[in-house]
Design an enzyme around this catalytic site. Structure first.
Site, short mmCIF file in Angstrom:
data_model
loop_
_atom_site.label_atom_id
_atom_site.label_comp_id
_atom_site.label_asym_id
_atom_site.label_seq_id
_atom_site.Cartn_x
_atom_site.Cartn_y
_atom_site.Cartn_z
N ALA A 260 -12.80 48.81 20.07
CA ALA A 260 -13.23 47.22 19.07
C ALA A 260 -11.94 46.36 19.44
O ALA A 260 -11.21 46.90 19.78
CB ALA A 260 -13.27 47.53 17.60
N LYS A 261 -12.33 45.44 19.65
CA LYS A 261 -12.29 44.46 20.03
C LYS A 261 -10.30 44.58 19.19
O LYS A 261 -9.01 44.49 19.61
CB LYS A 261 -11.64 42.37 19.49
CG LYS A 261 -13.48 42.01 19.55
CD LYS A 261 -13.05 42.06 21.43
CE LYS A 261 -14.54 42.35 22.62
NZ LYS A 261 -16.49 42.23 21.78
N ARG A 262 -10.39 44.87 17.61
CA ARG A 262 -9.42 45.20 16.82
C ARG A 262 -8.69 46.53 17.42
O ARG A 262 -6.81 46.23 17.40
CB ARG A 262 -9.82 45.54 15.81
CG ARG A 262 -8.79 46.26 14.69
CD ARG A 262 -10.08 46.86 13.37
NE ARG A 262 -10.73 47.52 13.43
CZ ARG A 262 -11.02 49.23 13.17
NH1 ARG A 262 -9.46 49.51 13.41
NH2 ARG A 262 -12.09 49.96 14.11
N THR A 263 -8.88 47.32 18.22
CA THR A 263 -8.52 48.50 18.46
C THR A 263 -7.40 47.91 20.29
O THR A 263 -7.51 49.10 21.00
CB THR A 263 -8.66 49.70 18.56
OG1 THR A 263 -9.99 49.71 19.45
CG2 THR A 263 -9.08 50.25 17.01
N ARG A 264 -7.53 46.92 20.63
CA ARG A 264 -7.77 46.73 22.17
C ARG A 264 -7.71 47.50 22.99
O ARG A 264 -6.58 47.70 23.76
CB ARG A 264 -5.93 46.51 21.48
CG ARG A 264 -4.69 45.28 20.80
CD ARG A 264 -3.02 45.52 20.86
NE ARG A 264 -3.02 45.58 21.79
CZ ARG A 264 -2.75 44.05 22.21
NH1 ARG A 264 -3.12 43.34 22.09
NH2 ARG A 264 -1.99 44.15 23.72
#
Ligand code: GLU
Ligand code: ZN
Length: 329
Positions: A260-264
């Site tokens: 996910a975007k959050r986990t780069r």
């Protein structure tokens, strides 16, 4: 001999950021599944949630997919018989579908609080992440259903929910996960098809578009496996044919989290910029899908004849950013 209609597959990216390797791997599988059956391939941009859309992401996504060697017969950039291919331009169809559902007695208005409704537009991400089933609070309150509302007016109004018949079971045979069942009324409850801010939900829009675009094979990420029974209920209520489904296992990062975007996650852009060839990344993706014995360089089109649903590996692909970047060296 009766001629069967040609298969129509699709890929439906949300332009909320750059394509990452997990998205690209799903796109590759969707493309191979269509092309290996001589099917048409449709590109549909799911840009229904304006605050989440990132400027330029659509162009970059399509460019990345082309760089990987994929092509499509219809789409926002090439046109086709089902224009427009961007959901933001298709709201007339969603409103029409609401009218059909309303006439069939399947819609009701709901004034439950925003906190309960939060997060339902975005494609949900698997069981357990959506909270408890809707308890049916507004089911029999008789709040008037208004279909012709203007989302741009930015005005709060009742949300619209689809009435799920208690005990109505859904079963489908997923090309990867096999027989899949859900009791939607017990697990999800009556679900939202238009939010209180006037935006149509993913469940409604994707279903209506798959029907309108004549899609007969839906291939997408396994995070959406849990959405399919809701979409099948909508298809039944719209008296539309149910397509074949294949859900592609997710790519997880080194900590076992989904990309996910959050986990780069590793964007295809970064892979390109690091000098990795498209053949190298396509080969790595095909290997982890179960289509190649080893990770070798291969052109996407040379995989078409190798594609078989039964080869697709159900295990998620564990991926580190380093492992992808090393493909370039
Ligand atoms: N737009 C969704 C996504 O990017 C895919 C929806 C679908 O394929 O039905 O996750
Ligand atoms: Zn309610």
């Amino acid at each position: 001999m009766p001629r069967s209609r040609p298969l129509r597959g699709r890929y439906a990216p949300s332009p909320t950021g750059d394509l990452h390797v997990g998205n690209a791997r799903t796109a590759l599988a969707a493309w191979l599944a269509a092309r290996s059956s001589d099917g048409a391939f449709v590109m549909r941009v799911e840009d229904l949630d304006p605050p989440r859309v990132v400027a330029g992401a659509e162009e970059r996504t399509l460019d990345d997919l082309r760089w990987l060697g994929l092509d499509w017969d219809e789409g926002p950039d090439v046109g086709g018989p089902h224009v427009p291919y961007r959901q933001s331009e298709r709201t007339r169809l969603y409103r029409q579908a609401l009218r059909t559902l309303e006439a069939a007695g399947r819609l009701y208005a709901c004034t439950c609080s925003r906190a309960e409704l939060r997060g339902l537009l975005s494609a949900p991400h698997g069981p357990g992440t959506e909270g408890p089933p809707y308890p049916g609070t507004c089911r029999d309150r008789g709040i008037p259903v208004e279909i012709d509302v203007d989302a741009s007016a930015r005005q709060r109004r009742p949300a619209l929910r689809f009435r799920v018949n208690p005990g109505e079971r859904v079963e489908f045979d997923d090309a990867v996960y096999g027989e899949t069942k859900q009791d939607v009324s017990a697990d999800v409850g009556d679900f939202i098809v238009r939010r209180s801010d006037g935006l149509f939900t993913y469940q409604l829009a994707a279903t209506v578009d798959d029907v309108a675009m004549g899609i007969s094979q839906v291939v997408r990420g396994a995070d959406l496996l849990h959405s399919t029974p809701r979409q099948i209920l909508l298809l039944r209520a719209l008296k539309a044919a149910v397509p074949a489904y294949g859900h592609i296992p997710l790519v997880l990062n080194a900590s076992g989290e989904r990309l996910a975007k959050r986990t780069r996650p590793t964007a295809i852009r970064d892979v390109r910029d690091a000098g990795v060839s498209p053949e190298r990344i396509v080969g790595a993706m095909a290997h982890t899908l179960g289509l190649l014995d080893r990770s070798e360089s291969v052109k996407a089109r040379d995989l078409i004849e190798k594609f078989r649903w039964k080869k697709i590996d159900r295990e998620p692909w564990l991926l580190t950013r380093d492992a992808v970047m090393e493909l370039g060296s």
